[in-house]
Scaffold this motif. Structure first.
Motif, PDB file in Angstrom:
ATOM      1  N   ASP A 113      21.691  15.910  16.252  1.00  0.00           N
ATOM      2  CA  ASP A 113      23.106  15.562  16.166  1.00  0.00           C
ATOM      3  C   ASP A 113      23.957  16.665  16.802  1.00  0.00           C
ATOM      4  OD1 ASP A 113      22.450  13.250  14.877  1.00  0.00           O
ATOM      5  OD2 ASP A 113      22.914  13.987  12.867  1.00  0.00           O
ATOM      6  N   TRP A 114      23.585  17.915  16.545  1.00  0.00           N
ATOM      7  CA  TRP A 114      24.335  19.039  17.105  1.00  0.00           C
ATOM      8  C   TRP A 114      24.233  19.023  18.634  1.00  0.00           C
ATOM      9  CZ3 TRP A 114      28.032  22.045  15.653  1.00  0.00           C
ATOM     10  CH2 TRP A 114      28.297  23.232  16.334  1.00  0.00           C
ATOM     11  N   GLY A 115      23.023  18.754  19.145  1.00  0.00           N
ATOM     12  CA  GLY A 115      22.844  18.686  20.589  1.00  0.00           C
ATOM     13  C   GLY A 115      23.653  17.567  21.204  1.00  0.00           C
ATOM     14  N   LEU A 116      23.694  16.422  20.540  1.00  0.00           N
ATOM     15  CA  LEU A 116      24.481  15.287  21.031  1.00  0.00           C
ATOM     16  C   LEU A 116      25.958  15.639  21.075  1.00  0.00           C
ATOM     17  CD1 LEU A 116      24.532  12.300  21.887  1.00  0.00           C
ATOM     18  CD2 LEU A 116      24.730  11.699  19.459  1.00  0.00           C
ATOM     19  N   GLN A 134      27.247  18.644  21.400  1.00  0.00           N
ATOM     20  CA  GLN A 134      27.479  19.591  22.486  1.00  0.00           C
ATOM     21  C   GLN A 134      27.499  18.904  23.849  1.00  0.00           C
ATOM     22  OE1 GLN A 134      24.381  22.519  20.992  1.00  0.00           O
ATOM     23  NE2 GLN A 134      25.898  23.933  21.787  1.00  0.00           N
ATOM     24  N   ARG A 135      26.613  17.948  24.039  1.00  0.00           N
ATOM     25  CA  ARG A 135      26.589  17.230  25.310  1.00  0.00           C
ATOM     26  C   ARG A 135      27.873  16.425  25.503  1.00  0.00           C
ATOM     27  NH1 ARG A 135      21.211  16.857  23.655  1.00  0.00           N
ATOM     28  NH2 ARG A 135      21.443  14.744  22.820  1.00  0.00           N
ATOM     29  N   ALA A 136      28.379  15.840  24.429  1.00  0.00           N
ATOM     30  CA  ALA A 136      29.634  15.092  24.514  1.00  0.00           C
ATOM     31  C   ALA A 136      30.794  16.029  24.858  1.00  0.00           C
ATOM     32  CB  ALA A 136      29.909  14.375  23.200  1.00  0.00           C
ATOM     33  N   MET A 137      30.795  17.208  24.248  1.00  0.00           N
ATOM     34  CA  MET A 137      31.845  18.182  24.541  1.00  0.00           C
ATOM     35  C   MET A 137      31.770  18.658  25.995  1.00  0.00           C
ATOM     36  SD  MET A 137      33.773  18.465  21.886  1.00  0.00           S
ATOM     37  CE  MET A 137      33.486  16.681  21.782  1.00  0.00           C
ATOM     38  N   ALA A 138      30.563  18.802  26.502  1.00  0.00           N
ATOM     39  CA  ALA A 138      30.400  19.211  27.902  1.00  0.00           C
ATOM     40  C   ALA A 138      30.970  18.163  28.839  1.00  0.00           C
ATOM     41  CB  ALA A 138      28.925  19.460  28.204  1.00  0.00           C
ATOM     42  N   GLU A 139      30.720  16.897  28.550  1.00  0.00           N
ATOM     43  CA  GLU A 139      31.259  15.833  29.389  1.00  0.00           C
ATOM     44  C   GLU A 139      32.781  15.845  29.367  1.00  0.00           C
ATOM     45  OE1 GLU A 139      29.837  13.740  31.577  1.00  0.00           O
ATOM     46  OE2 GLU A 139      28.111  15.033  31.200  1.00  0.00           O
ATOM     47  N   GLY A 140      33.345  16.062  28.187  1.00  0.00           N
ATOM     48  CA  GLY A 140      34.795  16.118  28.079  1.00  0.00           C
ATOM     49  C   GLY A 140      35.393  17.297  28.827  1.00  0.00           C
ATOM     50  N   ALA A 141      34.682  18.417  28.805  1.00  0.00           N
ATOM     51  CA  ALA A 141      35.194  19.634  29.456  1.00  0.00           C
ATOM     52  C   ALA A 141      35.313  19.470  30.958  1.00  0.00           C
ATOM     53  CB  ALA A 141      34.294  20.819  29.123  1.00  0.00           C
ATOM     54  N   ARG A 142      34.489  18.627  31.539  1.00  0.00           N
ATOM     55  CA  ARG A 142      34.553  18.428  32.990  1.00  0.00           C
ATOM     56  C   ARG A 142      35.914  17.869  33.414  1.00  0.00           C
ATOM     57  NH1 ARG A 142      29.180  19.110  34.390  1.00  0.00           N
ATOM     58  NH2 ARG A 142      27.711  18.571  32.724  1.00  0.00           N
ATOM     59  N   ASP A 143      36.610  17.215  32.481  1.00  0.00           N
ATOM     60  CA  ASP A 143      37.900  16.611  32.813  1.00  0.00           C
ATOM     61  C   ASP A 143      39.018  17.633  32.905  1.00  0.00           C
ATOM     62  OD1 ASP A 143      36.758  14.083  32.830  1.00  0.00           O
ATOM     63  OD2 ASP A 143      37.240  13.691  30.722  1.00  0.00           O
TER      64      ASP A 143
END
Length: 204
Positions: A4-7, A9-18
């Motif tokens: 869950d923590w990894g998921l 973090q991956r979601a936050m990474a996708e958001g950061a690209r914006d």
């Protein structure tokens, strides 16, 4: 729990690209800057974007121990390991170090109360060398006098539900930065990032 923590973090990474490039463009960085601290920066994408915009700058992500393995994997996957490294730290307890040229707090302060945010900004201020800069990027609290804005209001509601506190206004951040000892605090917004804001200030 680990998956869950990894998921997350991956979601936050996708958001950061914006928004990473917006932060990199608008955050003032003095000539010759060498050290950026990306506090609770997880994947490191925001600090990396600032480093790419200012060659010679390197970013250290301060994160909890359990977050670092996935964060490091995401950084390697993104090809930013040449400018990003990781150090274990609890933003609510530990000092952030000293002598930094830049401190970044991206999408983190909405989790906490004003009192806790003042403490975090105090630690950030102590970590900065004189003349260093801080950048806060976050969701902005909706203005009650403004017409609804679907994407931003939905994001603000999401953070209100999932965080211990709420979203804050640009005036709140400027006030806290001033009280924490920063100077020249100002808000920067982008038409391409509705209901988000970047607040920048300088360590005298």
């Amino acid at each position: 729990q680990g998956s869950d923590w990894g998921l997350y973090q991956r979601a936050m990474a996708e958001g950061a690209r914006d928004f990473a490039e917006f932060v990199a463009k608008e955050l003032p960085v003095r000539r010759g800057a060498r050290l950026c601290l990306d506090v609770a920066g997880s994947h490191g994408l925001v600090g990396a974007a600032v480093c790419r915009a200012h060659p010679g700058l390197e970013s250290i992500v301060l994160e909890r121990a359990q977050a670092i393995p996935e964060a490091r994997r995401l950084a390697e996957q993104a090809g930013i390991s040449d400018v990003v490294s990781f150090r274990e730290a609890d933003l609510l307890v530990d000092d952030y170090g000293e002598g930094a040229d830049v401190v970044i707090l991206a999408n983190i302060l909405h989790h906490f109360t004003p009192e806790v945010n003042l403490e975090i900004l105090g630690r950030a201020r102590r970590s900065l060398a004189s003349g260093g800069t801080i950048g806060i990027f976050d969701i902005e609290a909706p203005d009650r006098a403004s017409p609804p804005e679907a994407a931003g209001d939905a994001a603000a509601l999401f953070f209100r539900i999932t965080s211990n506190s709420a979203c804050f206004s640009g005036a709140d951040y400027v006030d806290w930065l001033t009280r924490a000892g920063f100077s020249g605090a100002r808000v920067v917004r982008s038409a391409f990032l509705p209901s988000r804001l970047l607040v920048v200030a300088k360590a005298p």
